[in-house]
Scaffold this active site. Structure first.
Site, PDB file in Angstrom:
ATOM      1  N   SER A  44       0.895  -1.250  -0.056  1.00 47.06           N
ATOM      2  CA  SER A  44      -0.082   0.216   0.222  1.00 47.06           C
ATOM      3  C   SER A  44       1.062   1.297  -0.071  1.00 47.06           C
ATOM      4  O   SER A  44       0.460   2.226  -0.418  1.00 47.06           O
ATOM      5  CB  SER A  44      -1.063   0.012   0.995  1.00 47.06           C
ATOM      6  OG  SER A  44      -0.400   0.393   2.329  1.00 47.06           O
ATOM      7  N   HIS A  45       2.299   1.217   0.263  1.00 44.45           N
ATOM      8  CA  HIS A  45       2.929   2.426   0.396  1.00 44.45           C
ATOM      9  C   HIS A  45       4.410   1.900  -0.513  1.00 44.45           C
ATOM     10  O   HIS A  45       5.390   2.516  -0.244  1.00 44.45           O
ATOM     11  CB  HIS A  45       3.363   2.675   1.785  1.00 44.45           C
ATOM     12  CG  HIS A  45       2.118   3.417   2.408  1.00 44.45           C
ATOM     13  ND1 HIS A  45       1.233   2.680   2.965  1.00 44.45           N
ATOM     14  CD2 HIS A  45       1.683   4.509   2.638  1.00 44.45           C
ATOM     15  CE1 HIS A  45       0.275   3.381   3.143  1.00 44.45           C
ATOM     16  NE2 HIS A  45       0.813   4.591   3.334  1.00 44.45           N
ATOM     17  N   PHE A 118       3.082  10.899   1.733  1.00 47.66           N
ATOM     18  CA  PHE A 118       2.609   9.641   1.306  1.00 47.66           C
ATOM     19  C   PHE A 118       3.229   8.433   1.990  1.00 47.66           C
ATOM     20  O   PHE A 118       2.755   7.247   1.580  1.00 47.66           O
ATOM     21  CB  PHE A 118       2.228   9.330  -0.162  1.00 47.66           C
ATOM     22  CG  PHE A 118       3.609   9.409  -0.788  1.00 47.66           C
ATOM     23  CD1 PHE A 118       4.191   7.973  -1.034  1.00 47.66           C
ATOM     24  CD2 PHE A 118       4.223  10.228  -1.297  1.00 47.66           C
ATOM     25  CE1 PHE A 118       5.081   7.734  -1.607  1.00 47.66           C
ATOM     26  CE2 PHE A 118       5.474   9.885  -2.180  1.00 47.66           C
ATOM     27  CZ  PHE A 118       5.769   8.554  -2.461  1.00 47.66           C
ATOM     28  N   ALA A 177      -1.659   2.940  11.040  1.00 46.35           N
ATOM     29  CA  ALA A 177      -2.594   4.178  11.024  1.00 46.35           C
ATOM     30  C   ALA A 177      -3.420   3.939  12.305  1.00 46.35           C
ATOM     31  O   ALA A 177      -3.701   3.107  12.688  1.00 46.35           O
ATOM     32  CB  ALA A 177      -3.374   3.685   9.811  1.00 46.35           C
ATOM     33  N   ASP A 185      -4.521   0.534   1.565  1.00 50.66           N
ATOM     34  CA  ASP A 185      -5.182  -1.012   1.376  1.00 50.66           C
ATOM     35  C   ASP A 185      -6.731  -0.720   0.896  1.00 50.66           C
ATOM     36  O   ASP A 185      -7.015  -1.817  -0.071  1.00 50.66           O
ATOM     37  CB  ASP A 185      -5.083  -1.325   2.761  1.00 50.66           C
ATOM     38  CG  ASP A 185      -3.790  -2.191   3.191  1.00 50.66           C
ATOM     39  OD1 ASP A 185      -3.095  -3.078   2.098  1.00 50.66           O
ATOM     40  OD2 ASP A 185      -3.193  -1.938   4.150  1.00 50.66           O
TER      41      ASP A 185
HETATM   42  P1  NDP Z   1      -1.192  -2.868   9.840  1.00 50.40           P
HETATM   43  O1  NDP Z   1      -2.545  -2.771  10.571  1.00 50.40           O
HETATM   44  O2  NDP Z   1      -1.130  -3.612   8.621  1.00 50.40           O
HETATM   45  O3  NDP Z   1       0.114  -2.904  10.825  1.00 50.40           O
HETATM   46  C1  NDP Z   1       0.424  -2.287  12.030  1.00 50.40           C
HETATM   47  C2  NDP Z   1       1.227  -2.624  12.821  1.00 50.40           C
HETATM   48  O4  NDP Z   1       0.875  -3.582  13.478  1.00 50.40           O
HETATM   49  C3  NDP Z   1       2.632  -3.039  11.933  1.00 50.40           C
HETATM   50  O5  NDP Z   1       3.756  -2.483  12.622  1.00 50.40           O
HETATM   51  C4  NDP Z   1       2.509  -4.571  11.960  1.00 50.40           C
HETATM   52  O6  NDP Z   1       3.569  -5.400  11.818  1.00 50.40           O
HETATM   53  C5  NDP Z   1       1.864  -4.880  13.239  1.00 50.40           C
HETATM   54  N1  NDP Z   1       1.279  -6.276  13.200  1.00 50.40           N
HETATM   55  C6  NDP Z   1       0.354  -6.566  12.443  1.00 50.40           C
HETATM   56  N2  NDP Z   1      -0.173  -7.799  12.695  1.00 50.40           N
HETATM   57  C7  NDP Z   1       0.431  -8.109  13.961  1.00 50.40           C
HETATM   58  C8  NDP Z   1       0.368  -9.381  14.840  1.00 50.40           C
HETATM   59  N3  NDP Z   1      -0.336 -10.238  14.532  1.00 50.40           N
HETATM   60  N4  NDP Z   1       1.099  -9.100  15.928  1.00 50.40           N
HETATM   61  C9  NDP Z   1       1.980  -8.201  16.100  1.00 50.40           C
HETATM   62  N5  NDP Z   1       2.160  -6.836  15.250  1.00 50.40           N
HETATM   63  C10 NDP Z   1       1.409  -7.157  14.190  1.00 50.40           C
HETATM   64  O7  NDP Z   1      -0.854  -1.266   9.213  1.00 50.40           O
HETATM   65  P2  NDP Z   1      -1.645   0.033   8.888  1.00 50.40           P
HETATM   66  O8  NDP Z   1      -2.705  -0.492   7.819  1.00 50.40           O
HETATM   67  O9  NDP Z   1      -2.143   0.526  10.059  1.00 50.40           O
HETATM   68  O10 NDP Z   1      -0.636   1.112   8.341  1.00 50.40           O
HETATM   69  C11 NDP Z   1       0.300   0.548   7.228  1.00 50.40           C
HETATM   70  C12 NDP Z   1       1.201   1.513   6.797  1.00 50.40           C
HETATM   71  O11 NDP Z   1       0.429   2.725   6.240  1.00 50.40           O
HETATM   72  C13 NDP Z   1       2.115   2.271   7.839  1.00 50.40           C
HETATM   73  O12 NDP Z   1       3.353   1.749   7.511  1.00 50.40           O
HETATM   74  C14 NDP Z   1       1.945   3.704   7.964  1.00 50.40           C
HETATM   75  O13 NDP Z   1       2.995   4.359   8.387  1.00 50.40           O
HETATM   76  C15 NDP Z   1       1.359   3.934   6.492  1.00 50.40           C
HETATM   77  N6  NDP Z   1       0.365   5.098   6.574  1.00 50.40           N
HETATM   78  C16 NDP Z   1       1.134   6.479   6.353  1.00 50.40           C
HETATM   79  C17 NDP Z   1       0.183   7.467   6.090  1.00 50.40           C
HETATM   80  C18 NDP Z   1       0.803   8.750   5.974  1.00 50.40           C
HETATM   81  O14 NDP Z   1      -0.131   9.772   6.134  1.00 50.40           O
HETATM   82  N7  NDP Z   1       1.826   8.765   5.378  1.00 50.40           N
HETATM   83  C19 NDP Z   1      -1.295   7.458   6.548  1.00 50.40           C
HETATM   84  C20 NDP Z   1      -1.616   6.249   7.064  1.00 50.40           C
HETATM   85  C21 NDP Z   1      -0.891   5.105   7.152  1.00 50.40           C
HETATM   86  P3  NDP Z   1       4.153  -5.951  10.470  1.00 50.40           P
HETATM   87  O15 NDP Z   1       4.349  -4.958   9.231  1.00 50.40           O
HETATM   88  O16 NDP Z   1       5.258  -6.838  10.581  1.00 50.40           O
HETATM   89  O17 NDP Z   1       2.958  -6.965   9.869  1.00 50.40           O
HETATM   90  O1  PYC Z   2      -2.789   4.770   3.330  1.00 53.27           O
HETATM   91  O2  PYC Z   2      -3.980   6.104   4.533  1.00 53.27           O
HETATM   92  C1  PYC Z   2      -3.032   6.070   3.950  1.00 53.27           C
HETATM   93  C2  PYC Z   2      -2.195   7.273   3.587  1.00 53.27           C
HETATM   94  C3  PYC Z   2      -2.592   8.374   3.619  1.00 53.27           C
HETATM   95  C4  PYC Z   2      -1.269   9.097   3.230  1.00 53.27           C
HETATM   96  C5  PYC Z   2      -0.379   8.131   2.853  1.00 53.27           C
HETATM   97  N1  PYC Z   2      -1.012   6.934   3.084  1.00 53.27           N
END
Ligand code: NDP
Ligand code: PYC
Length: 332
Positions: A44-45, A118, A177, A185
């Site tokens: 997703s990134h 992003f 997030a 995603d």
């Molecule tokens: P996830 O819900 O997939 O994962 C969140 C965290 O939980 C990760 O560190 C993941 O590690 C961990 N995790 C997941 N499953 C388990 C488990 N069973 N046991 C232990 N730890 C676990 O991610 P999100 O969808 O919340 O976010 C994804 C990405 O999007 C992030 O990198 C975030 O920075 C990015 N993002 C960026 C934004 C922006 O504004 N730039 C905005 C929103 C999100 P692992 O990766 O090893 O599974």
């Molecule tokens: O996946 O929510 C997201 C996001 C927002 C900005 C960058 N990633």
């Protein structure tokens, strides 16, 4: 799926960005985070974001030639003005000063202002843990997420990430997030025509739905109900008004319907455990290791363990990229 070596992914990303007018320095910094995303199977990134980079550029919402300016704002604060460029280069430019201030004071902040954002935050967190520092980062995005108890978007997907350095091992890192899932995603599910789990969002009329498109048109939900909602509000405040930058609602207003990447600031904190602990450093770093052992010892996994496994595979065998996406990227 097509299989590509990481060097090919890097070349593709840099080529697209430079072709559309990003300076070499900007293109290299932006491509680096996308390659990390593909390498760690955080698609997703990953390179899918090139589509958004190009549309953001075409909408006039990012400065492709931005040269970030670093200001020594206070003994504990380095401020980097991204000058309307993507966040990655600004972060890289502020890193040396962040380290120096954290090592001097024990705790320091990097404030990034006026950036188009992003990227996944763990890339930055790992750059800080590699220096032996503890790290915390957060930022708003666009107002896509309803507060607990409401149904209209107020918050961004507001990620928060944390890292703890470990000797001879990958750092402990989580990066999440504060929405139930990153918007990227949901967009990937929409592209693939797949339903999403209940709980990720609601339709424009506020009804729970499994349709990715309805959620994109309606509102996403926070993780953990009121708890995620409170964290999302904290991130709006810390990485918005506190650092003199836009909230997610203001970022969306600035977007003016162009569907570009969000435009706002980011707050990054670095703690030097040696400065906090002095002669007790080794003792308390061992306590931290005991904590990790107690988690893994009962079969639970540490956050980022999945990424580190994926990284090993990708470094050896390259990565798989969806054919349709790859065709779109090559067309760019
Ligand atoms: P996830 O819900 O997939 O994962 C969140 C965290 O939980 C990760 O560190 C993941 O590690 C961990 N995790 C997941 N499953 C388990 C488990 N069973 N046991 C232990 N730890 C676990 O991610 P999100 O969808 O919340 O976010 C994804 C990405 O999007 C992030 O990198 C975030 O920075 C990015 N993002 C960026 C934004 C922006 O504004 N730039 C905005 C929103 C999100 P692992 O990766 O090893 O599974
Ligand atoms: O996946 O929510 C997201 C996001 C927002 C900005 C960058 N990633």
């Amino acid at each position: 799926m097509a299989r590509l070596a990481l060097t090919e992914v890097k070349a593709l990303a840099e080529q697209v960005l430079e072709k559309y007018g990003f300076t070499k320095e900007q293109a290299v910094a932006v491509a680096r985070t996308m390659v990390c995303g593909e390498r760690d199977e955080c698609t997703s990134h990953g390179v899918y974001r090139l589509l958004v980079c190009v549309s953001t550029l075409k909408a006039g919402k990012v400065n492709p030639a931005a040269v970030p300016v670093v200001h020594d704002h206070a003994p504990g604060i380095v401020r980097v003005d991204a000058k309307g460029g993507f966040s990655q280069l600004a972060f890289e430019k502020g890193l040396v000063a962040l380290k120096q201030k954290a090592c001097t004071n024990g705790l320091a902040a990097m404030v990034v202002n006026h950036c188009v954002h992003f990227s996944a935050l763990w890339v930055e967190i790992e750059a800080i843990t590699e220096m032996g520092l503890v790290a915390l980062a957060c930022n708003p995005s666009h107002a896509w997420v309803a507060p607990a108890g409401g149904k209209g978007p107020v918050f961004g997907t507001n990620p928060i990430a944390f890292g703890w350095p470990r000797t001879g091992q990958d750092p402990f890192v989580f990066d999440m997030a504060t929405s139930a899932i990153a918007r990227g995603d949901i967009e990937l599910h929409r592209r693939a025509g797949n339903p999403v789990p209940l709980g990720w969002g609601v339709s424009p009329s506020g009804k729970p739905t499994t349709s990715a498109q309805e959620i994109l048109d309606g509102a996403m939900l926070t993780f953990g109900g009121h708890k995620g909602s409170a964290l999302a509000a904290m991130i709006e405040l810390l990485a918005g008004p506190l650092i003199g930058d836009l909230t997610s609602a203001e970022s969306l207003e600035h977007d003016a319907g162009s569907q570009s990447s969000p435009y706002h600031g980011e707050l990054i904190l670095a703690f030097d455990p040696r400065r906090f602990l002095g002669e007790h450093y080794e003792h308390y770093m061992k306590s931290a290791e005991n904590l990790f052992d107690n988690i893994e010892g009962q079969g639970a996994r540490l956050p980022s363990a999945r990424r580190y496994e994926a990284r090993k595979r990708s470094l050896q065998h390259g990565v798989e990229i969806n054919d349709v996406l790859l065709d779109e990227l090559r067309a760019l």
